[in-house]
Design a protein around this motif. Structure first.
Motif, mmCIF file in Angstrom:
data_model
loop_
_atom_site.group_PDB
_atom_site.id
_atom_site.type_symbol
_atom_site.label_atom_id
_atom_site.label_comp_id
_atom_site.label_asym_id
_atom_site.label_seq_id
_atom_site.Cartn_x
_atom_site.Cartn_y
_atom_site.Cartn_z
ATOM 1 N N PHE A 214 0.828 -1.202 0.000
ATOM 2 C CA PHE A 214 0.000 0.000 0.000
ATOM 3 C C PHE A 214 0.868 1.260 0.000
ATOM 4 C CE2 PHE A 214 -4.192 -1.731 1.968
ATOM 5 C CZ PHE A 214 -4.364 -2.510 0.837
ATOM 6 N N LEU A 215 0.437 2.236 -0.791
ATOM 7 C CA LEU A 215 1.063 3.570 -0.834
ATOM 8 C C LEU A 215 2.555 3.511 -1.134
ATOM 9 C CD1 LEU A 215 -0.740 5.505 2.047
ATOM 10 C CD2 LEU A 215 -1.001 5.791 -0.411
ATOM 11 N N LYS A 216 2.941 2.624 -2.020
ATOM 12 C CA LYS A 216 4.310 2.635 -2.500
ATOM 13 C C LYS A 216 4.450 3.724 -3.563
ATOM 14 C CE LYS A 216 5.954 -0.826 -0.124
ATOM 15 N NZ LYS A 216 7.036 -0.656 0.868
ATOM 16 N N LYS A 217 5.676 4.057 -3.910
ATOM 17 C CA LYS A 217 5.903 5.119 -4.901
ATOM 18 C C LYS A 217 5.287 4.754 -6.245
ATOM 19 C CE LYS A 217 10.102 6.984 -2.790
ATOM 20 N NZ LYS A 217 11.537 7.298 -2.987
ATOM 21 N N VAL A 218 5.340 3.483 -6.581
ATOM 22 C CA VAL A 218 4.734 3.020 -7.817
ATOM 23 C C VAL A 218 3.444 2.283 -7.450
ATOM 24 C CG1 VAL A 218 5.001 1.626 -9.881
ATOM 25 C CG2 VAL A 218 6.988 2.795 -8.911
ATOM 26 N N TYR A 219 2.307 2.864 -7.849
ATOM 27 C CA TYR A 219 1.008 2.278 -7.512
ATOM 28 C C TYR A 219 0.702 1.156 -8.505
ATOM 29 C CZ TYR A 219 0.220 6.283 -4.443
ATOM 30 O OH TYR A 219 0.324 7.221 -3.456
ATOM 31 N N MET A 220 1.221 -0.045 -8.203
ATOM 32 C CA MET A 220 0.995 -1.183 -9.081
ATOM 33 C C MET A 220 -0.349 -1.827 -8.732
ATOM 34 S SD MET A 220 3.497 -1.364 -11.180
ATOM 35 C CE MET A 220 3.266 -3.020 -11.793
ATOM 36 N N ALA A 221 -1.230 -1.914 -9.738
ATOM 37 C CA ALA A 221 -2.546 -2.490 -9.494
ATOM 38 C C ALA A 221 -2.436 -3.952 -9.077
ATOM 39 C CB ALA A 221 -3.408 -2.362 -10.746
ATOM 40 N N SER A 222 -1.489 -4.665 -9.653
ATOM 41 C CA SER A 222 -1.334 -6.085 -9.311
ATOM 42 C C SER A 222 -0.901 -6.254 -7.857
ATOM 43 C CB SER A 222 -0.312 -6.735 -10.247
ATOM 44 O OG SER A 222 0.939 -6.064 -10.165
ATOM 45 N N ASP A 223 -0.026 -5.352 -7.371
ATOM 46 C CA ASP A 223 0.411 -5.442 -5.975
ATOM 47 C C ASP A 223 -0.756 -5.151 -5.029
ATOM 48 O OD1 ASP A 223 2.939 -6.019 -6.866
ATOM 49 O OD2 ASP A 223 3.659 -3.943 -6.724
ATOM 50 N N TYR A 224 -1.538 -4.133 -5.368
ATOM 51 C CA TYR A 224 -2.719 -3.831 -4.556
ATOM 52 C C TYR A 224 -3.665 -5.030 -4.534
ATOM 53 C CZ TYR A 224 -2.483 1.063 -3.091
ATOM 54 O OH TYR A 224 -2.175 2.237 -2.440
ATOM 55 N N LEU A 225 -3.868 -5.636 -5.683
ATOM 56 C CA LEU A 225 -4.792 -6.756 -5.788
ATOM 57 C C LEU A 225 -4.306 -7.941 -4.955
ATOM 58 C CD1 LEU A 225 -7.358 -7.887 -7.044
ATOM 59 C CD2 LEU A 225 -5.987 -8.613 -9.014
ATOM 60 N N ASN A 226 -3.008 -8.170 -4.930
ATOM 61 C CA ASN A 226 -2.469 -9.273 -4.124
ATOM 62 C C ASN A 226 -2.715 -9.045 -2.639
ATOM 63 O OD1 ASN A 226 -1.506 -10.688 -6.352
ATOM 64 N ND2 ASN A 226 0.496 -9.675 -6.294
ATOM 65 N N ASP A 227 -2.486 -7.811 -2.173
ATOM 66 C CA ASP A 227 -2.686 -7.517 -0.748
ATOM 67 C C ASP A 227 -4.158 -7.635 -0.361
ATOM 68 O OD1 ASP A 227 -0.024 -7.118 -0.367
ATOM 69 O OD2 ASP A 227 -0.096 -4.930 -0.376
ATOM 70 N N VAL A 228 -5.025 -7.042 -1.183
ATOM 71 C CA VAL A 228 -6.455 -7.082 -0.851
ATOM 72 C C VAL A 228 -6.987 -8.509 -0.952
ATOM 73 C CG1 VAL A 228 -8.737 -6.221 -1.491
ATOM 74 C CG2 VAL A 228 -6.764 -4.684 -1.585
ATOM 75 N N SER A 229 -6.526 -9.265 -1.919
ATOM 76 C CA SER A 229 -6.985 -10.653 -2.075
ATOM 77 C C SER A 229 -6.564 -11.510 -0.887
ATOM 78 C CB SER A 229 -6.426 -11.256 -3.368
ATOM 79 O OG SER A 229 -6.893 -10.546 -4.503
ATOM 80 N N SER A 230 -5.374 -11.268 -0.365
ATOM 81 C CA SER A 230 -4.933 -12.039 0.801
ATOM 82 C C SER A 230 -5.794 -11.745 2.021
ATOM 83 C CB SER A 230 -3.467 -11.723 1.099
ATOM 84 O OG SER A 230 -3.301 -10.336 1.399
ATOM 85 N N VAL A 231 -6.317 -10.527 2.117
ATOM 86 C CA VAL A 231 -7.221 -10.188 3.224
ATOM 87 C C VAL A 231 -8.578 -10.849 3.018
ATOM 88 C CG1 VAL A 231 -8.444 -8.315 4.383
ATOM 89 C CG2 VAL A 231 -6.045 -8.030 3.757
ATOM 90 N N VAL A 232 -9.106 -10.766 1.809
ATOM 91 C CA VAL A 232 -10.428 -11.337 1.526
ATOM 92 C C VAL A 232 -10.424 -12.851 1.742
ATOM 93 C CG1 VAL A 232 -12.120 -11.718 -0.311
ATOM 94 C CG2 VAL A 232 -11.034 -9.477 -0.053
ATOM 95 N N ALA A 233 -9.283 -13.487 1.493
ATOM 96 C CA ALA A 233 -9.216 -14.946 1.618
ATOM 97 C C ALA A 233 -9.402 -15.414 3.053
ATOM 98 C CB ALA A 233 -7.875 -15.449 1.078
ATOM 99 N N VAL A 234 -9.086 -14.558 4.032
ATOM 100 C CA VAL A 234 -9.186 -14.983 5.436
ATOM 101 C C VAL A 234 -10.377 -14.341 6.148
ATOM 102 C CG1 VAL A 234 -6.724 -15.405 5.614
ATOM 103 C CG2 VAL A 234 -7.616 -13.141 6.174
ATOM 104 N N LEU A 235 -11.170 -13.539 5.448
ATOM 105 C CA LEU A 235 -12.333 -12.932 6.084
ATOM 106 C C LEU A 235 -13.376 -13.997 6.407
ATOM 107 C CD1 LEU A 235 -12.941 -9.630 4.060
ATOM 108 C CD2 LEU A 235 -12.007 -9.864 6.370
ATOM 109 N N PRO A 236 -13.995 -13.928 7.566
ATOM 110 C CA PRO A 236 -15.034 -14.916 7.903
ATOM 111 C C PRO A 236 -16.297 -14.676 7.094
ATOM 112 C CG PRO A 236 -14.874 -13.257 9.623
ATOM 113 C CD PRO A 236 -13.755 -12.980 8.665
#
Length: 374
Positions: A214-236
């Motif tokens: 999050f909030l890196k100098k280069v806003y890579m959509a794929s990096d954002y998607l990986n972080d958000v997907s890892s959160v969604v995978a563990v949501l109850p």
């Protein structure tokens, strides 16, 4: 000429008042009009009045009549109130809890805690003057506290906040009332926190996950998607996922990167949690909702102007009540209390703001739903 006649008239009547010591006296017909009687007020209680008709009246009053608020004894504050008023004030100070004291003017925060700690250590308050011994309380603030106890201000909401005003998209109320549990999600600058809470306000899950991209100098959509997907995978699993909707002023251009970050994460959460959008006319409830951050702040009294302050103190109070009270507002599992018992202390550098916001959003969701239904 008018002034000269007045002056000569006063000189003519001077003999009639020879030997009288007052400066202001009513003259006979044809002389100056009667002066208006004025008063001096006690600056301690603003209740007692000393008539000032002349210097001799002022002197006799000051030296012969003691004022109600003397500053030379231990009962300075007690003398300002009647016995019935003193009993009312002392009863509240000696029996109220921290949350009840926080409802009194000037006692919100550390002062209410200090009062409870002081009476626990030294016993109940015997008189009003003893309240000044509590840290952070002076005579002036004590008077304000006493007056607030005797004359509580009833805050009637002129406009009741309805659930539909800060829940987007609009949802039929029956769907919300039938929900067994919700997951409240709050996005930060480098983490996402969530709280899984059921209708009985029992915390089923309460976690946060760091998102290093999050909030890196280069806003890579794929990096954002990986972080958000890892959160969604563990949501109850839950009936609804409630995502916090932050409100930023578009006039502050320095916040544009933060706004873009928040909106990007929000859109990805919507897409991943509810991949199939149902048409508006269908009888299928949306699973993902937005809840306004400012509405939660207003519900808990955290708003200062248009800004929202930290809710860590409220969360600490809820966690304490979960252990000390038989019927607490929010029920925490033992492992969560042990895990987060030191995360929300004053001055703590462990963060936890996203955790606080996620829990308060879930509690506000159910409480506002209950208020709007009644």
């Amino acid at each position: 000429m008018w002034f000269a006649r007045r002056f000569l008239s006063s000189v003519t009547h001077r003999a009639q008042y020879a030997g009288q010591s007052g400066l202001f006296h009513r003259l006979q017909l044809g002389s100056l009009p009667e002066l208006e009687l004025r008063y001096l007020q006690c600056t301690c209680c603003w209740r007692s009045q000393i008539p000032v008709a002349g210097f001799e009246t002022l002197n006799s009053t000051l030296f012969s009549t003691p004022g109600p608020c003397k500053d030379d004894g231990s009962n300075t504050l007690d003398a300002c109130y009647s016995p019935k008023q003193r009993n009312t004030i002392l009863h509240l100070l000696n029996t109220a809890t921290v949350s009840e004291l926080a409802a009194v003017k000037l006692l919100r925060g550390h002062k209410s805690v200090s009062i409870v700690e002081y009476r626990t250590k030294n016993g109940p308050f015997q008189n009003l003057e003893s309240l000044v011994s509590v840290p952070r309380l002076s005579h002036k603030s004590a008077m304000t506290v006493f007056n607030s106890i005797l004359n509580p201000v009833k805050k009637d909401r002129k406009v009741r906040i309805q659930l539909a005003k800060f829940i987007r998209p609009e949802v039929d109320r029956t769907w919300l009332e039938d929900a067994i549990s919700i997951v409240s999600i709050v996005c930060g600058t480098n983490k996402i926190a969530w709280a899984h809470v059921d209708r009985a306000l029992t915390v089923l899950d309460w976690q946060e996950m760091k998102c290093p991209n999050f909030l890196k100098k280069v806003y890579m959509a794929s990096d954002y998607l990986n972080d958000v997907s890892s959160v969604v995978a563990v949501l109850p699993s839950a009936d609804f996922y409630v995502i916090e909707k932050s409100s930023f002023s578009l006039q502050n251009t320095t916040l544009f990167p933060i706004i873009a970050h928040m909106r990007t994460v929000e859109a990805m959460l919507f897409a991943l949690l509810e991949p199939r959008l149902s048409p508006p006319e269908s009888n299928i409830a949306p699973r993902v909702l937005n809840m306004m951050r400012a509405a939660v702040g207003h519900h808990f009294g955290l708003m200062v102007g248009e800004s929202r302050t930290s809710g860590a103190q409220i969360v600490r109070q809820l966690m304490t009540e979960s252990v000390t009270q038989k019927l607490p507002k929010v029920k925490f599992p033992q492992d969560q209390l042990v895990k987060y018992r030191n995360c929300f202390e004053m001055g703590s550098r462990k963060g936890g703001e996203e955790l606080c916001d996620a829990l308060l959003q879930a509690v506000a969701f159910y409480e506002l739903l209950s208020e709007s239904s009644s």
